[in-house]
Motif scaffolding. Structure first.
Motif, PDB file in Angstrom:
ATOM      1  N   GLU A 101      17.380  62.559 -44.744  1.00  0.00           N
ATOM      2  CA  GLU A 101      17.544  63.923 -44.226  1.00  0.00           C
ATOM      3  C   GLU A 101      17.185  63.903 -42.746  1.00  0.00           C
ATOM      4  N   GLU A 102      17.668  64.870 -42.013  1.00  0.00           N
ATOM      5  CA  GLU A 102      17.432  64.909 -40.575  1.00  0.00           C
ATOM      6  C   GLU A 102      15.948  64.979 -40.220  1.00  0.00           C
ATOM      7  N   ASP A 103      15.156  65.641 -41.048  1.00  0.00           N
ATOM      8  CA  ASP A 103      13.738  65.787 -40.749  1.00  0.00           C
ATOM      9  C   ASP A 103      12.860  64.753 -41.451  1.00  0.00           C
ATOM     10  N   ASP A 104      13.456  63.706 -42.030  1.00  0.00           N
ATOM     11  CA  ASP A 104      12.679  62.655 -42.695  1.00  0.00           C
ATOM     12  C   ASP A 104      11.812  61.910 -41.684  1.00  0.00           C
ATOM     13  N   GLU A 105      10.613  61.579 -42.122  1.00  0.00           N
ATOM     14  CA  GLU A 105       9.697  60.786 -41.321  1.00  0.00           C
ATOM     15  C   GLU A 105      10.025  59.305 -41.494  1.00  0.00           C
ATOM     16  N   PRO A 106       9.734  58.478 -40.493  1.00  0.00           N
ATOM     17  CA  PRO A 106       9.910  57.032 -40.663  1.00  0.00           C
ATOM     18  C   PRO A 106       9.058  56.539 -41.833  1.00  0.00           C
ATOM     19  N   GLN A 107       9.684  55.800 -42.716  1.00  0.00           N
ATOM     20  CA  GLN A 107       8.958  55.202 -43.830  1.00  0.00           C
ATOM     21  C   GLN A 107       9.732  54.000 -44.341  1.00  0.00           C
ATOM     22  N   PRO A 108       9.018  53.039 -44.904  1.00  0.00           N
ATOM     23  CA  PRO A 108       9.689  51.853 -45.424  1.00  0.00           C
ATOM     24  C   PRO A 108      10.375  52.134 -46.752  1.00  0.00           C
ATOM     25  N   ALA A 109      11.289  51.249 -47.106  1.00  0.00           N
ATOM     26  CA  ALA A 109      11.962  51.320 -48.402  1.00  0.00           C
ATOM     27  C   ALA A 109      12.246  49.900 -48.867  1.00  0.00           C
ATOM     28  N   GLY A 110      12.247  49.740 -50.165  1.00  0.00           N
ATOM     29  CA  GLY A 110      12.540  48.426 -50.718  1.00  0.00           C
ATOM     30  C   GLY A 110      11.324  47.833 -51.392  1.00  0.00           C
ATOM     31  N   ASP A 111      11.266  46.529 -51.386  1.00  0.00           N
ATOM     32  CA  ASP A 111      10.270  45.776 -52.143  1.00  0.00           C
ATOM     33  C   ASP A 111       9.021  45.520 -51.307  1.00  0.00           C
ATOM     34  N   MET A 112       8.028  46.376 -51.470  1.00  0.00           N
ATOM     35  CA  MET A 112       6.778  46.217 -50.721  1.00  0.00           C
ATOM     36  C   MET A 112       5.969  45.012 -51.216  1.00  0.00           C
ATOM     37  N   GLU A 113       6.329  44.464 -52.365  1.00  0.00           N
ATOM     38  CA  GLU A 113       5.655  43.278 -52.915  1.00  0.00           C
ATOM     39  C   GLU A 113       6.407  41.994 -52.547  1.00  0.00           C
ATOM     40  N   ILE A 114       7.327  42.078 -51.612  1.00  0.00           N
ATOM     41  CA  ILE A 114       8.212  40.966 -51.265  1.00  0.00           C
ATOM     42  C   ILE A 114       7.454  39.679 -50.898  1.00  0.00           C
ATOM     43  N   LEU A 115       6.259  39.814 -50.335  1.00  0.00           N
ATOM     44  CA  LEU A 115       5.487  38.650 -49.888  1.00  0.00           C
ATOM     45  C   LEU A 115       4.131  38.540 -50.587  1.00  0.00           C
ATOM     46  N   ALA A 116       3.915  39.324 -51.626  1.00  0.00           N
ATOM     47  CA  ALA A 116       2.602  39.380 -52.275  1.00  0.00           C
ATOM     48  C   ALA A 116       2.152  38.021 -52.800  1.00  0.00           C
TER      49      ALA A 116
END
Length: 158
Positions: A101-116
């Motif tokens: 959405e136009e007013d969305d804040e920057p935030q990550p998406a996807g696999d946050m465990e990618i390097l766990a």
């Protein structure tokens, strides 16, 4: 558009471990276009823990990709880049993310465990991504440092 995207790519490299030792090399400039091209560029590299692709674009966002065999895991650092950059858009398509959405804040998406499994947890990534003053290439440098190849990363980026 292609030259515009190529010029905007700040970092494009691959990291892989061979016999327990990290190896880094630059990726071809075309990987800034879409995730399929990035995956194709990563697949030929051998690795005992999956091949990691790191691409930072225009001081705006980065993509982490981790390829193991036919499986790819992805992390997009900022969903607001989806409308502006083909690579971010293709990652969003791959992850089946809704358009921001136009007013969305920057935030990550996807696999946050990618390097766990390599010692960089989702919490570590969240803390790094939460720093509003950190540029994408700096966050990738922090990740590289935690993974044990920070000096090689800096040498390739500089």
């Amino acid at each position: 558009m292609e030259n515009e995207v190529e010029d905007a790519v700040d970092v494009a490299l691959v990291a892989y471990r061979e016999e327990g030792v990290w190896q880094l090399t630059a990726l071809p400039s075309g990987v800034g276009e879409d995730v399929e091209e990035l995956e194709r560029a990563l697949r030929p590299f051998p690795s005992d823990c999956g091949v990691i692709g790191m691409v930072a674009v225009d001081e705006d966002f980065f993509v982490l990709a981790r390829v193991s065999g036919t499986h790819t895991r992805l992390l997009l650092s900022d969903v607001t880049a989806i409308d502006e950059w083909p690579l971010a858009s293709s990652v969003a398509d791959e992850l089946d993310l809704p358009d921001p959405e136009e007013d969305d804040e920057p935030q990550p998406a996807g696999d946050m465990e990618i390097l766990a499994d390599l010692g960089v947890t989702a919490i570590d990534l969240a803390v790094m991504l939460d720093d509003p003053d950190a540029y994408p290439d700096e966050v990738l440098g922090d990740i590289a440092e935690r993974l044990g190849f920070g000096d090689a990363y800096q040498a390739l980026v500089d």
